[in-house]
Design an enzyme around this catalytic site. Structure first.
Site, PDB file in Angstrom:
ATOM      1  N   GLU A 116      -1.340   8.605  -0.160  1.00 40.32           N
ATOM      2  CA  GLU A 116      -0.120   8.040  -0.734  1.00 40.32           C
ATOM      3  C   GLU A 116       0.275   8.717  -2.040  1.00 40.32           C
ATOM      4  O   GLU A 116       1.471   8.887  -2.324  1.00 40.32           O
ATOM      5  CB  GLU A 116      -0.311   6.529  -0.963  1.00 40.32           C
ATOM      6  CG  GLU A 116      -0.398   5.714   0.313  1.00 40.32           C
ATOM      7  CD  GLU A 116      -1.796   5.688   0.915  1.00 40.32           C
ATOM      8  OE1 GLU A 116      -1.959   5.136   2.012  1.00 40.32           O
ATOM      9  OE2 GLU A 116      -2.729   6.243   0.284  1.00 40.32           O
ATOM     10  N   ARG A 128      -1.518   2.428  -4.480  1.00 43.35           N
ATOM     11  CA  ARG A 128      -2.438   3.535  -4.711  1.00 43.35           C
ATOM     12  C   ARG A 128      -1.745   4.712  -5.418  1.00 43.35           C
ATOM     13  O   ARG A 128      -2.404   5.628  -5.894  1.00 43.35           O
ATOM     14  CB  ARG A 128      -3.021   3.996  -3.377  1.00 43.35           C
ATOM     15  CG  ARG A 128      -3.541   2.852  -2.520  1.00 43.35           C
ATOM     16  CD  ARG A 128      -4.162   3.331  -1.232  1.00 43.35           C
ATOM     17  NE  ARG A 128      -5.558   3.682  -1.449  1.00 43.35           N
ATOM     18  CZ  ARG A 128      -6.349   4.190  -0.516  1.00 43.35           C
ATOM     19  NH1 ARG A 128      -5.874   4.457   0.683  1.00 43.35           N
ATOM     20  NH2 ARG A 128      -7.604   4.462  -0.784  1.00 43.35           N
ATOM     21  N   LYS A 181     -12.089   7.347  20.303  1.00 47.77           N
ATOM     22  CA  LYS A 181     -11.479   6.087  19.894  1.00 47.77           C
ATOM     23  C   LYS A 181     -11.139   5.265  21.140  1.00 47.77           C
ATOM     24  O   LYS A 181     -10.529   5.770  22.081  1.00 47.77           O
ATOM     25  CB  LYS A 181     -10.217   6.370  19.071  1.00 47.77           C
ATOM     26  CG  LYS A 181      -9.661   5.165  18.331  1.00 47.77           C
ATOM     27  CD  LYS A 181      -8.625   5.598  17.311  1.00 47.77           C
ATOM     28  CE  LYS A 181      -8.126   4.418  16.504  1.00 47.77           C
ATOM     29  NZ  LYS A 181      -7.196   4.817  15.433  1.00 47.77           N
TER      30      LYS A 181
END
Length: 639
Positions: free
Chosen positions: A369, A397, A282
């Protein structure tokens, strides 16, 4: 070829590795230059440059479909699909979106802002292809922690049950979501990546080939040999994925164009579902981002040479997230039953402070979630005080879990909804528009919103101390208004009680949360037109303070509600329902976000577009109530 000449990804076909490396360098330069100037996601896109170029070398994008998970990984994709010359408008009003949008570009095959959706969508496309007798390839690129999401695992479970359905899943494994990944699956991937035989092969095999006779001539076959040796040396590599019905390939060096291209070509030959495990870094290519992968996941405008944010002209009040995190940590120090929960958003929600000071009272569940909410319900059932800190847009969600696992059982879970309201440059996938409406309709739920950061502190205490059932607080993205903060000694608020901030006989304005200060500003402008307004800080959308609001509405006869959320089903609707039930015939004007999607722009630009600035709301009020008499006439009448 220069990157600026690439308007169609098929133009990459036939380029040499050296030419592709030049394109990769130009992508990183443009990416860094743009984000440094206007802000945006940085680390995710830098890490997938070679992955993107290699994959697109093996696809015909006039026919084949690519689905990107978490669209902020797809900046390189945008730069090679005709958006190079507009890329400087990234995340700006009417400019290039920060996520994928089907309406923006024909190569954005599926919109993506939330994580863990790519495999499900790609599998749906693959099934549609087969049902319609077509023959295109479908690839899903999942990463940035998205494999920790339950939806991705559900899709893998389904795809593995379809051995004749061709589907390529590319796992971009950079060990990160925004923060380092958590959970058993990332730990398993680490074992694959870091196993000694794998490290030996990755680090030494290519060097050994160079010393063999005709070694250089064998280089094109190197990827094939490495893949075969990996399977011999580490028989358990990818065993979990293969048991789930996928052909596993990897790990592959995510920055080696030759190895990536060869692997993708081989993957396309396999009839059933294939998972290619690609290891990336990353922030690749920008040393500062590589060293601080959490901090440089996304950035405001910054200096490329130093990596430091560009200085602001004046100091700003603390961010709501910081106030939340600091206040919660202090309360948790005094109450060991308080547990903060995040779904891979510790930095964004301000829970890093709790994590650092009280790690045993901090839980990161990954991008999950639904699990976070039911986990909180389990904690509450056993007497703990769970605090689920989840962005408004992401809590959507877990709607079923809020109802089924929390509200029906009346468990005291405290929901803290960051990024409520208009969020700005992230656009419609991230706007926190709907939480008032989707929470207000559920029995047993208490709903709060503070007018400023000081009131947020009191609402955090209120939420921690409330044990009669679930309770929530919403607060906006960004900085507070500058209200004085207290270090401790916060008093809780009486449930369902509002406060009067200003008195006037002509109009009743009910402000909720972040719209209270604009309500006060609107009242001041109205006074210049001879209209005197009572302004109430509602504090609670549920229960509404009927004892205060209904008599005022009946007495004044004109009511305006203001909220930074959808009008349909929102706070204003709750007020109108209360008036209707009490048979009070006051005229009501609801100001908020109408039934439209709010696109990416600065929050101030969006509010102006929606007519939610104080001056615009003044004009609406004068027009709706026909109060637009000239000021001089009102003054004469009053004299």
């Amino acid at each position: 070829m220069h990157l600026s000449d690439v308007t169609h990804p098929n133009q990459l076909h036939g380029l040499t590795i050296h030419q592709l490396e030049q394109i990769a360098r130009q992508i990183r330069e443009k990416h860094l230059e743009t984000v440094a100037t206007s802000g945006g996601h940085l680390g995710p896109g830098l890490g997938v440059v070679e992955l993107t170029l290699a994959l697109y070398q093996t696809l015909d994008l006039d026919f084949d479909k690519v689905v990107w998970d978490v669209g902020h990984q797809a900046y390189p994709h945008k730069l090679i699909t005709g958006r190079y010359h507009d890329f400087h408008t990234l995340r700006q009003k009417d400019g290039v979106a920060g996520y994928l949008k089907r309406s923006e570009n024909k190569f954005d095959h599926f919109g993506a802002g939330h994580a863990s959706t790519s495999i499900s969508a790609a599998l749906g496309m693959a099934l549609a292809r087969d049902l319609q007798g077509d023959d295109y390839k479908v690839a899903a690129i999942i990463g940035d922690g998205a494999l920790t999401g339950g939806m991705a695992l559900e899709a893998i479970n389904h795809a593995g049950h379809l051995p004749n359905t061709r589907l390529l899943v590319v796992l971009n494994d950079n060990e990160m979501s925004i923060s380092p990944n958590v959970g058993a699956i990332p730990r398993y991937l680490n074992k694959i990546r870091l196993s000694p035989p794998m490290q030996f092969l990755t680090d030494n095999l290519e060097e050994q080939f160079k010393h063999l006779p005709f070694g250089e001539s064998l280089t094109p076959e190197l990827s094939r040999v490495k893949e075969g040796m990996k399977r011999l040396a580490v028989p358990k590599v990818g065993a979990v994925f293969e048991e789930l019905g996928f052909t596993y390939m990897g790990p592959v060096d995510g920055h080696n164009l030759a190895e990536l291209t060869h692997t993708f070509k081989e993957a396309h030959k396999i009839e059933g579902p294939v998972l290619v495990h690609v290891v990336t870094v990353k922030g690749k290519g920008y040393a500062i981002a590589e060293e601080d992968q959490v901090g440089y996941h996304a950035q405001n405008p910054f200096d490329l040479a130093t990596g430091k944010a560009k200085p602001s002209n004046k100091p700003k009040p603390p961010k709501y997230a910081k106030v939340f995190g600091t206040t919660l940590t202090k309360l948790a120090e005094d109450n060991p039953k308080v547990v903060g929960i995040t779904a891979a958003m510790a930095t964004g929600t301000g829970l890093t402070t709790l994590c650092q000071k009280l790690p045993k009272q901090y839980i990161d569940v990954g991008i999950a979630e639904q699990h976070a909410v039911t986990l909180a319900a389990g904690l509450a059932a056993e007497g703990m005080r769970p605090v689920a800190a989840i962005y408004s847009t992401f809590l959507q969600r877990a709607f079923d879990q809020i109802i089924h696992d929390v509200c029906i059982q009346k468990l005291p879970v405290f929901f803290c909804l960051d990024r409520a309201g208009i969020v700005g440059a992230d656009g419609p996938t991230h706007q926190g528009m709907y939480d008032i409406a989707y929470l207000r309709c559920i029995p047993n739920m208490v709903i709060m919103a503070p007018k400023d950061e000081a009131e947020l502190q009191r609402m955090i205490v209120t939420g921690i101390n409330y044990t009669d059932g679930p309770i929530s607080v919403r607060y906006p993205r960004g900085n507070g208004v500058g209200a004085p903060l207290m270090e401790e000694g916060w008093e809780e608020l009486p449930i369902g009680k509002a406060e009067v901030l200003r008195r006037g006989d002509d109009l009743l304005i009910l402000g909720y949360g972040s719209m209270v200060y604009p309500a006060m500003q609107t009242a001041e402008i109205l006074s210049e037109h001879g209209v005197q307004a009572t302004v109430v800080n509602a504090r609670f959308a549920k229960p509404i303070d009927d004892e205060l609001i209904l008599p005022l509405a009946q007495q004044i006869g004109r009511v305006v509600t203001m909220e930074e959320g959808c009008i349909m089903g929102g706070f204003g609707t709750g007020v109108a329902e209360a008036l209707l039930d009490a048979q009070i015939s006051a005229k009501v004007v609801r100001l908020g976000v109408p039934d439209v999607l709010v696109d990416h722009a600065t929050p101030d630009q969006s509010k102006a577009t929606l007519g939610l600035t104080p001056s615009q709301m003044t004009e609406t009020i004068l027009s709706k109530f026909r109060l637009e008499q000239p000021t001089v006439t009102l003054q004469q009448a009053s004299s």
